[in-house]
Design an enzyme around this catalytic site. Structure first.
Site, mmCIF file in Angstrom:
data_model
loop_
_atom_site.group_PDB
_atom_site.id
_atom_site.type_symbol
_atom_site.label_atom_id
_atom_site.label_comp_id
_atom_site.label_asym_id
_atom_site.label_seq_id
_atom_site.Cartn_x
_atom_site.Cartn_y
_atom_site.Cartn_z
ATOM 1 N N HIS A 1 0.837 -1.214 0.000
ATOM 2 C CA HIS A 1 0.000 0.000 0.000
ATOM 3 C C HIS A 1 0.868 1.258 0.000
ATOM 4 O O HIS A 1 1.295 1.730 1.050
ATOM 5 C CB HIS A 1 -0.917 -0.017 1.229
ATOM 6 C CG HIS A 1 -1.974 1.055 1.200
ATOM 7 N ND1 HIS A 1 -3.216 0.874 1.771
ATOM 8 C CD2 HIS A 1 -1.986 2.306 0.679
ATOM 9 C CE1 HIS A 1 -3.940 1.979 1.602
ATOM 10 N NE2 HIS A 1 -3.210 2.868 0.954
ATOM 11 N N HIS B 1 1.562 5.195 -2.307
ATOM 12 C CA HIS B 1 1.103 6.156 -3.318
ATOM 13 C C HIS B 1 2.338 6.754 -3.964
ATOM 14 O O HIS B 1 3.150 7.366 -3.278
ATOM 15 C CB HIS B 1 0.237 7.241 -2.666
ATOM 16 C CG HIS B 1 -0.995 6.692 -2.006
ATOM 17 N ND1 HIS B 1 -2.182 6.517 -2.683
ATOM 18 C CD2 HIS B 1 -1.216 6.238 -0.742
ATOM 19 C CE1 HIS B 1 -3.095 5.991 -1.854
ATOM 20 N NE2 HIS B 1 -2.524 5.813 -0.668
ATOM 21 N N ASP C 1 -8.765 3.151 -3.213
ATOM 22 C CA ASP C 1 -8.175 3.752 -2.011
ATOM 23 C C ASP C 1 -8.077 5.268 -2.067
ATOM 24 O O ASP C 1 -7.786 5.863 -3.109
ATOM 25 C CB ASP C 1 -6.789 3.184 -1.725
ATOM 26 C CG ASP C 1 -6.249 3.743 -0.423
ATOM 27 O OD1 ASP C 1 -6.886 3.520 0.610
ATOM 28 O OD2 ASP C 1 -5.226 4.444 -0.452
ATOM 29 N N HIS D 1 -5.383 -0.364 5.804
ATOM 30 C CA HIS D 1 -5.083 0.434 7.003
ATOM 31 C C HIS D 1 -6.131 0.349 8.106
ATOM 32 O O HIS D 1 -6.752 1.340 8.466
ATOM 33 C CB HIS D 1 -4.807 1.894 6.625
ATOM 34 C CG HIS D 1 -5.738 2.503 5.590
ATOM 35 N ND1 HIS D 1 -7.104 2.450 5.694
ATOM 36 C CD2 HIS D 1 -5.467 3.180 4.452
ATOM 37 C CE1 HIS D 1 -7.631 3.069 4.654
ATOM 38 N NE2 HIS D 1 -6.664 3.517 3.881
ATOM 39 N N ASP E 1 1.083 2.729 3.656
ATOM 40 C CA ASP E 1 0.224 3.809 3.164
ATOM 41 C C ASP E 1 1.046 5.087 2.940
ATOM 42 O O ASP E 1 0.583 6.192 3.218
ATOM 43 C CB ASP E 1 -0.958 4.069 4.105
ATOM 44 C CG ASP E 1 -2.025 4.964 3.467
ATOM 45 O OD1 ASP E 1 -1.924 5.250 2.256
ATOM 46 O OD2 ASP E 1 -2.956 5.377 4.184
ATOM 47 N N GLY F 1 -2.590 12.238 4.978
ATOM 48 C CA GLY F 1 -1.557 11.278 4.586
ATOM 49 C C GLY F 1 -0.159 11.683 5.011
ATOM 50 O O GLY F 1 0.164 12.871 5.112
#
Ligand SMILES: [Zn+2]
Length: 427
Positions: A61, A63, A153, A233, A306, A325
């Site tokens: 996970h 980004h 997500d 998460h 994440d 985030g």
């Protein structure tokens, strides 16, 4: 043919219950042999005495912000941060611009990663077109192009009928559906966990129920469809409990937790500091304890970061306007050692499982996440003792949004080997 031999490390592979001091010999990107005093003529030697040699860690996970938000991160910078954090494989979420909801975008990411990434990149495709939650994305063609799971997500799939159809489709393609579990009506533009701390700070709260309601719904749908379902998460005690009982009932359900959710609670937030703002929010100490217990008991299968880069300008706004985030690739191993291993809650073997066999099982990986002769030579070499301090200004990420800047850790990654070559090693 490039050859590399890792000598005298403590080699741990939870998949085969291996835990002994020995060598790993890599030839041409693959593991050629694992054993004692291996004969490896012409190979580059790496002395791993006193270090742990594990299958390459997988972060399912992250980004990477490419395409579309390259000012915050791109495939090159994000994958370098991954390598420096001990990860050999990462799975970027599809909330890019355009959204990875079709094979063209998937192929773009796969091609860029092949040329520029320091680690293996396995993209996750969107569940719905533009992650808008209405119409299913082109799941079959994305799978052919290389996605390993689907998720919207950043957003939940609010419509239960759409989620049911997504689960049915994903089942046909034998990939997991990963949901960002949040009932948007309940979280209602909140900024942090709803509790005494949010009242004190005068910030709008996101109740744990906003996660729990969605997890409960999804578990019913997972049961209805028989699909593979994964909670992203996980952060609340109730949700951990529900996943645990769903597993006991035999559902194909799994969950991941982030290091920040087992390290920090809402009371640890520095008031109005955007580096403590993420979704799901840092919850109560009771929830943090339940997430930790879930990792210990096996209710939670995976540690995932994440990793969510945001540029300095975006994060410098007032708390309410600041995006959700934090980055996490370079601090995950240090935090896990600190909170779970050194505290005596889990063994280092269990830690390796949460970073390797755990995610490999969720994603259906066969060769990666374990050590087998003939398999890809992805290795994470770390130690549990050396002291180091995280300086976010030296991060490989393009972004600086971490609440762990300046924290001193005991133990961390020493070298990361991807397909038989060093992707990163400690200076
Ligand atoms: Zn999410």
């Amino acid at each position: 043919m490039p050859k590399l031999v890792i000598r005298n490390g403590r080699v741990i592979d939870p998949a085969t219950n291996l835990d002994k001091i020995c060598d790993v010999f890599c030839v041409n990107g693959y593991i050629a042999a694992i054993g004692e005093k291996l004969y490896a003529t012409g190979a580059e030697e790496f002395d791993a005495s006193g270090l742990i040699v594990a299958p390459g860690f997988i972060d399912m996970h992250v980004h990477l912000r490419e395409p579309g938000f390259e000012h915050a991160e791109n495939i090159e910078s994000g994958s370098r941060a991954a390598a420096a954090g001990g990860f050999t494989s990462i799975c970027p979420m599809p909330n890019t611009l355009p959204v990875n909801d079709n094979a063209t975008v998937t192929s773009y990411i796969v091609d860029r990663a092949k040329r520029l990434a320091s680690v293996n990149v396995f993209p996750i495709g969107a569940i719905t077109k533009n992650s808008a939650g209405e119409e299913l994305a082109a799941i079959g063609s994305m799978k052919q192009a290389g996605i390993v799971a689907i998720s919207d997500d950043g957003r939940p799939v609010m419509n239960a009928r759409v989620m049911r159809r997504a689960l049915e489709y994903a089942r046909a393609f034998d990939i997991p559906v990963i949901n960002h579990c949040e009932d948007l009506h309940l979280s209602a533009d909140g900024d942090m966990h709803e509790g005494a701390a949010s009242v004190r700070l005068g910030l709008r709260g996101i109740p744990a129920a906003s996660e729990d309601v969605m997890v409960a719904r999804d578990l019913l749908l997972a049961e209805l469809t028989g699909a593979r379902y994964h909670v992203a998460h996980i952060s609340s005690a109730r949700s951990v409990d529900m996943v645990k009982s769903a597993k006991a009932r035999g559902l194909r359900v799994t969950a991941e937790a982030t290091p920040h959710h087992f390290t920090l609670a809402d009371v640890d937030m520095l008031p109005y500091d955007g580096n403590y703002k993420m979704k799901p929010p840092l919850r109560s100490a009771c929830d943090t304890g339940a997430v930790t217990q879930g990792l210990v008991s096996g209710a939670i299968d995976v540690i995932a970061t994440d990793h969510a880069p945001h540029s300095g300008n975006d994060k410098m706004q007032e708390f309410e306007k600041c995006p959700f985030g934090i980055i996490g690739l370079e601090t995950a191993v240090g935090l896990t050692l600190e909170r779970l291993v050194h505290s005596g809650k889990i063994t280092v073997n269990k830690m390796v499982e949460l970073f390797t066999t755990g995610p490999a099982r969720v994603l259906g990986f066969r060769g990666r996440g374990r050590l087998i002769s003939g398999g890809p030579a992805d290795l994470t070499i770390f130690d549990s003792e050396h002291e180091w301090t995280y300086d976010v200004n030296h991060s490989y990420s393009k972004s600086r949004n971490s609440p762990f800047d300046g924290r001193t850790f005991r133990g961390g990654p020493v070298a990361t080997i991807v397909n038989g070559e060093f992707a990163w090693r400690i200076q």
